[in-house]
Design an enzyme around this catalytic site. Structure first.
Site, PDB file in Angstrom:
ATOM      1  N   CYS A   2       0.788  -1.230  -0.057  1.00  0.00           N
ATOM      2  CA  CYS A   2       0.008  -0.097   0.046  1.00  0.00           C
ATOM      3  C   CYS A   2       0.860   1.489  -0.148  1.00  0.00           C
ATOM      4  O   CYS A   2       1.859   1.059   0.085  1.00  0.00           O
ATOM      5  CB  CYS A   2      -0.981   0.061   1.031  1.00  0.00           C
ATOM      6  SG  CYS A   2      -1.672  -1.438   1.533  1.00  0.00           S
ATOM      7  N   ARG A  27       1.733   1.646  -6.124  1.00  0.00           N
ATOM      8  CA  ARG A  27       2.021   0.483  -4.952  1.00  0.00           C
ATOM      9  C   ARG A  27       0.962  -0.045  -4.722  1.00  0.00           C
ATOM     10  O   ARG A  27       1.051  -1.484  -4.017  1.00  0.00           O
ATOM     11  CB  ARG A  27       2.586   1.473  -3.647  1.00  0.00           C
ATOM     12  CG  ARG A  27       3.854   2.269  -3.831  1.00  0.00           C
ATOM     13  CD  ARG A  27       4.151   2.972  -2.575  1.00  0.00           C
ATOM     14  NE  ARG A  27       4.238   2.279  -1.462  1.00  0.00           N
ATOM     15  CZ  ARG A  27       5.445   1.704  -1.151  1.00  0.00           C
ATOM     16  NH1 ARG A  27       6.466   2.173  -1.807  1.00  0.00           N
ATOM     17  NH2 ARG A  27       5.652   1.069  -0.160  1.00  0.00           N
ATOM     18  N   TRP A  75      -3.468  -1.961  -1.632  1.00  0.00           N
ATOM     19  CA  TRP A  75      -3.633  -3.242  -2.085  1.00  0.00           C
ATOM     20  C   TRP A  75      -4.111  -4.161  -1.265  1.00  0.00           C
ATOM     21  O   TRP A  75      -3.274  -4.527  -0.081  1.00  0.00           O
ATOM     22  CB  TRP A  75      -2.040  -3.553  -2.685  1.00  0.00           C
ATOM     23  CG  TRP A  75      -2.050  -4.634  -3.393  1.00  0.00           C
ATOM     24  CD1 TRP A  75      -2.600  -5.038  -4.828  1.00  0.00           C
ATOM     25  CD2 TRP A  75      -1.386  -5.839  -3.054  1.00  0.00           C
ATOM     26  NE1 TRP A  75      -1.983  -6.181  -5.084  1.00  0.00           N
ATOM     27  CE2 TRP A  75      -1.506  -6.893  -3.986  1.00  0.00           C
ATOM     28  CE3 TRP A  75      -0.521  -6.227  -2.008  1.00  0.00           C
ATOM     29  CZ2 TRP A  75      -0.731  -8.210  -4.130  1.00  0.00           C
ATOM     30  CZ3 TRP A  75       0.057  -7.618  -1.742  1.00  0.00           C
ATOM     31  CH2 TRP A  75      -0.366  -8.727  -2.896  1.00  0.00           C
ATOM     32  N   ASN A 101       0.622  -0.086   6.299  1.00  0.00           N
ATOM     33  CA  ASN A 101       0.952  -0.888   5.108  1.00  0.00           C
ATOM     34  C   ASN A 101       1.640  -1.973   5.811  1.00  0.00           C
ATOM     35  O   ASN A 101       2.508  -2.026   6.747  1.00  0.00           O
ATOM     36  CB  ASN A 101       1.857  -0.130   4.398  1.00  0.00           C
ATOM     37  CG  ASN A 101       2.643  -1.032   2.922  1.00  0.00           C
ATOM     38  OD1 ASN A 101       1.921  -1.990   2.823  1.00  0.00           O
ATOM     39  ND2 ASN A 101       3.783  -0.755   2.794  1.00  0.00           N
ATOM     40  N   GLY A 102       1.325  -3.487   5.289  1.00  0.00           N
ATOM     41  CA  GLY A 102       1.836  -4.492   5.882  1.00  0.00           C
ATOM     42  C   GLY A 102       0.868  -5.509   6.408  1.00  0.00           C
ATOM     43  O   GLY A 102      -0.248  -5.333   6.135  1.00  0.00           O
ATOM     44  N   GLU A 485      10.662 -14.113 -18.774  1.00  0.00           N
ATOM     45  CA  GLU A 485      10.647 -12.909 -18.664  1.00  0.00           C
ATOM     46  C   GLU A 485       9.778 -12.257 -19.726  1.00  0.00           C
ATOM     47  O   GLU A 485       8.535 -11.676 -19.479  1.00  0.00           O
ATOM     48  CB  GLU A 485      12.018 -11.995 -18.897  1.00  0.00           C
ATOM     49  CG  GLU A 485      11.680 -10.450 -18.642  1.00  0.00           C
ATOM     50  CD  GLU A 485      11.026 -10.100 -17.321  1.00  0.00           C
ATOM     51  OE1 GLU A 485      10.950 -10.764 -16.532  1.00  0.00           O
ATOM     52  OE2 GLU A 485      10.760  -8.797 -17.320  1.00  0.00           O
ATOM     53  N   LYS A 489       6.020 -10.586 -18.742  1.00  0.00           N
ATOM     54  CA  LYS A 489       5.709  -9.314 -19.217  1.00  0.00           C
ATOM     55  C   LYS A 489       4.268  -9.293 -19.760  1.00  0.00           C
ATOM     56  O   LYS A 489       3.316  -8.549 -19.548  1.00  0.00           O
ATOM     57  CB  LYS A 489       6.757  -8.785 -20.223  1.00  0.00           C
ATOM     58  CG  LYS A 489       7.812  -8.292 -19.728  1.00  0.00           C
ATOM     59  CD  LYS A 489       7.815  -7.010 -18.921  1.00  0.00           C
ATOM     60  CE  LYS A 489       7.763  -7.096 -17.609  1.00  0.00           C
ATOM     61  NZ  LYS A 489       8.403  -7.736 -16.563  1.00  0.00           N
ATOM     62  N   GLU A 492       1.293 -10.395 -17.371  1.00  0.00           N
ATOM     63  CA  GLU A 492       1.009  -9.476 -16.182  1.00  0.00           C
ATOM     64  C   GLU A 492       0.411  -8.216 -16.632  1.00  0.00           C
ATOM     65  O   GLU A 492      -0.260  -7.407 -15.751  1.00  0.00           O
ATOM     66  CB  GLU A 492       2.328  -9.114 -15.206  1.00  0.00           C
ATOM     67  CG  GLU A 492       3.436  -8.485 -15.874  1.00  0.00           C
ATOM     68  CD  GLU A 492       4.686  -7.980 -14.865  1.00  0.00           C
ATOM     69  OE1 GLU A 492       4.125  -7.880 -13.586  1.00  0.00           O
ATOM     70  OE2 GLU A 492       5.413  -7.862 -15.307  1.00  0.00           O
ATOM     71  N   HIS A 508       9.019 -32.382 -24.461  1.00  0.00           N
ATOM     72  CA  HIS A 508       8.731 -33.227 -23.329  1.00  0.00           C
ATOM     73  C   HIS A 508       7.177 -33.076 -23.077  1.00  0.00           C
ATOM     74  O   HIS A 508       7.082 -32.998 -21.602  1.00  0.00           O
ATOM     75  CB  HIS A 508       9.769 -32.968 -22.215  1.00  0.00           C
ATOM     76  CG  HIS A 508      11.232 -33.556 -22.934  1.00  0.00           C
ATOM     77  ND1 HIS A 508      11.481 -35.005 -22.935  1.00  0.00           N
ATOM     78  CD2 HIS A 508      12.275 -32.724 -23.120  1.00  0.00           C
ATOM     79  CE1 HIS A 508      12.721 -35.105 -23.455  1.00  0.00           C
ATOM     80  NE2 HIS A 508      13.222 -33.677 -23.517  1.00  0.00           N
ATOM     81  N   LYS A 607       3.454  -2.778  -7.239  1.00  0.00           N
ATOM     82  CA  LYS A 607       4.857  -2.451  -7.830  1.00  0.00           C
ATOM     83  C   LYS A 607       5.685  -3.244  -6.852  1.00  0.00           C
ATOM     84  O   LYS A 607       6.735  -3.782  -7.536  1.00  0.00           O
ATOM     85  CB  LYS A 607       5.195  -1.056  -7.820  1.00  0.00           C
ATOM     86  CG  LYS A 607       6.747  -0.976  -8.444  1.00  0.00           C
ATOM     87  CD  LYS A 607       6.732  -1.250  -9.653  1.00  0.00           C
ATOM     88  CE  LYS A 607       8.127  -1.285 -10.281  1.00  0.00           C
ATOM     89  NZ  LYS A 607       8.263  -2.041 -11.792  1.00  0.00           N
TER      90      LYS A 607
END
Ligand code: AGP
Length: 612
Positions: A2, A27, A75, A101-102, A485, A489, A492, A508, A607
């Site tokens: 947050c 955030r 968040w 936040n936490g 990666e 990208k 997300e 396989h 983020k």
């Protein structure tokens, strides 16, 4: 994760809070709220679920006035992103307001105790237990900070909090343990608090980073810092080295696109002053252990999360191939719960753009507990991870606001190349090979700029695949982490399911997925495994797969086998990931845009994940 912001001083607080929350919105952005001490001396609050614009609109419709206030953008961890669960949270008599936040790990037990004492909770959050605890422990006539300190003695978990009260006005009490928080030291008799410097840099560049266990009292006259166990402490004032423009979009439609296009400069910045052409080596001022100790390193473990974990994988290939040091990459979340083999001859490298990722921070602390030397590769100066490592290398990439990491990734790979060079030239790497790598590093910014010129062509390619339900990304060697990666990208920001795989592994299992509807992105530059990848491409084409290939030059045996070429210049195999990842960043960006996704603030993401 947050965002927290607070202001106390001579100016109206609400515009400053809203502006600060806008700079922190990356955030977390599923609900937001503010509280001020109004002209009537009471705590006045406004909260809304949804984006910050919802809150700003509600305040425009019904203004709030006051010179002391706190704000929060959320968040969600405990409790859905509803208005009731939005912060700030208030005491029963609404004289105390708190943002957090936490994660409060013993929230359940505390809630049960408080409910047993007759407290009625208004939300499902863990946060609300703290404001009621402060209310219960506040002794009449004592200052707010004493009640906050008493409450925090009973709290277990990670927190960054800001608290204010109409019972002790013109004061904000802040505290941190595990979640970042810094003070903004204003000049005009004002003080600010923020989760990171972006929230305060418009008003001051002088910031004080709080340490775990710290709390502070902010008033228009200044600030005082304390530690829960040590009492009064003093904390250094740091100067923020970047300005507001660094966190603006600079004419780009999105931060993600701006940061992709910043990469020629950010690659120059991460290498600035660090390349030794003559010696074919690197100079890294942040590596403060001496050569003797460095040469006693027998094993390296690199630990990180997400995109940083992908750059770590590239670092593994570099360190083993060029520095000949056994290297292992671990997800930070896995590392901290297994029983890793770590000793004083192990170097642990933690990679983190934000420097606040909870799992990576916990892995760092576990490695130190076991006697390892810990090195950081971090972007945010003064972040918790940066301050807790024994030494490290800053990326100097400037703030990365887009949730999808782009410029930080390529700078992490470049920093790993510099460190590999630094180590390898103290071991077995020849000066000629070192000079070759230095020259290749120097060419990267221009080569990335060249790749960015394909932006329009990549936008057109994105239009062809915007509705694909799945993507497969395949690469070998140094290009396997790029496949991972590229897939991350895309998924997300566009919400398309995408998987990265070692190209040879396709047969396989994943080859069963190949049909005319499956776009397959191959990383196929001219490296040592190129011809093996060409065979994999033929296997996909034989099953009608759609092939997009990132190549150095498509006018060769691939002609007629690939549906779309994305070309990148040639360079040292260890540095090719920096070039081959850029077209994939643009592909993900444009597909997401065409799908109407919120590119800078993708759903469900934040983020930096400062919770476990
Ligand atoms: C990458 O695009 C994601 N935003 C995410 O995987 C990120 O890399 C991860 O959360 C690690 O963050 P950090 O580098 O700040 O530690």
């Amino acid at each position: 994760m947050c965002g927290i912001v607070g202001y106390v001083g001579p100016r109206e607080a609400v515009p400053i809070l809203i502006e600060g929350l806008r700079r922190l919105e990356y955030r977390g952005y599923d609900s937001a709220g503010v509280s001020v001490i109004g002209p009537d001396g009471a705590v006045n609050s406004r909260k809304r679920s949804g984006k910050l614009d919802e809150l700003a609109g509600a305040i425009d419709a019904q203004p709030l006035s006051g010179r002391c206030g706190i704000g929060h953008t959320r968040w969600a961890t405990h409790g859905a992103p509803t208005e009731a669960n939005a912060h700030p949270h208030l005491s029963a008599d609404e004289t105390i307001s708190l943002v957090h936040n936490g994660i409060i790990e013993n929230a359940g037990a505390l809630r049960k105790m408080l409910e047993g004492e007759g407290v009625n909770f208004r939300s499902e959050t863990d946060t609300e237990v703290v404001v009621h605890l402060i209310d219960r422990l506040w002794e009449e006539g004592r200052p707010l900070e004493e009640a906050v300190a008493a409450a925090l003695e009973q709290v277990i978990g990670a927190y960054g909090i800001a608290v204010m009260s109409s019972r002790d006005p013109e004061k904000i009490v802040v505290a941190r343990n595990g979640s970042p928080l810094l003070l903004g030291v204003g000049r005009r008799g004002e003080m600010l608090v923020g989760s990171d410097a972006a929230a305060v840099v418009a008003h001051t560049r002088e910031v004080v980073y709080l340490d775990d266990g710290d709390y502070a009292v902010l008033t228009p006259d200044g600030y005082r810092t304390y530690h829960l166990r040590q009492g009064p402490v003093s904390r250094k004032v740091h100067e923020v080295t970047w300005d507001l423009a660094a966190i603006e979009k600079g004419g780009y439609e999105h931060f993600m696109l701006k940061e992709i296009f910043e990469q020629p400069r950010t690659l120059e910045d991460v290498m600035r002053g660090r390349l030794l052409e003559e010696e074919g080596s690197a100079r890294l001022g942040g590596i403060t252990i001496d050569d003797r100790e460095l040469l006693q390193i027998r094993r390296i473990v690199i630990t990180a999360c997400g995109t940083s974990w992908h750059s770590a994988l590239i670092g593994e290939y570099m360190l083993e191939e060029l520095a000949r040091i056994p290297t292992k990459v671990e997800y930070a979340s896995e590392f901290r719960y297994k029983n890793p083999v770590i000793d004083e001859h192990t170097l642990v490298i933690v990679i983190s753009q934000s420097g606040e990722t909870a799992d990576t921070l916990a892995a760092l602390r576990e490695a130190k507990r076991r006697g390892a030397r810990v090195m950081g590769i971090v972007n945010v100066v003064g972040s918790t991870i940066a301050r807790e490592t024994d030494f490290g290398v800053y990326l100097h990439a400037g703030p990365e606001i887009g949730v999808a990491s782009t410029k930080a990734f390529t700078s992490q790979v470049a920093a790993l190349a510099l460190f590999t060079l630094y180590l390898a030239r103290r071991r077995s790497l020849s000066i000629l090979e070192g000079r070759r790598i230095v020259k290749a590093l120097q060419e990267l910014p221009g080569q990335v700029a060249e790749i960015l010129e394909q932006n329009d062509a990549i936008r057109e390619l994105a239009a062809r695949y915007r509705d694909a339900p799945n993507f497969l990304y395949l690469g070998r060697g140094y290009q396997f982490p790029v496949a991972l990666e590229g897939a991350l990208k895309l998924k997300e920001v566009s919400y398309i399911h995408a998987e990265g795989y070692p190209a040879a592994e396709m047969k396989h299992g994943p080859i069963a997925l190949i049909d005319e509807k499956m776009p397959v992105v191959f990383l196929a530059p001219k490296d040592g495994v190129y011809h093996k990848v060409v065979s994999n491409i033929e296997e996909v084409k034989a099953r009608q797969g759609q092939v997009i290939a990132v190549v150095n030059d498509g006018r060769d045996e691939l002609a007629g086998k690939v549906d779309h070429f994305l070309t990148v210049p040639e360079t040292h195999p260890a540095l090719l990931p920096i070039l081959t990842s850029v077209p994939l960043q643009l592909l993900a960006y444009h597909v997401a845009l065409l799908r109407g996704c919120d590119v800078d603030q993708p759903r469900n993401l934040a983020k930096s994940v400062t919770v476990e």
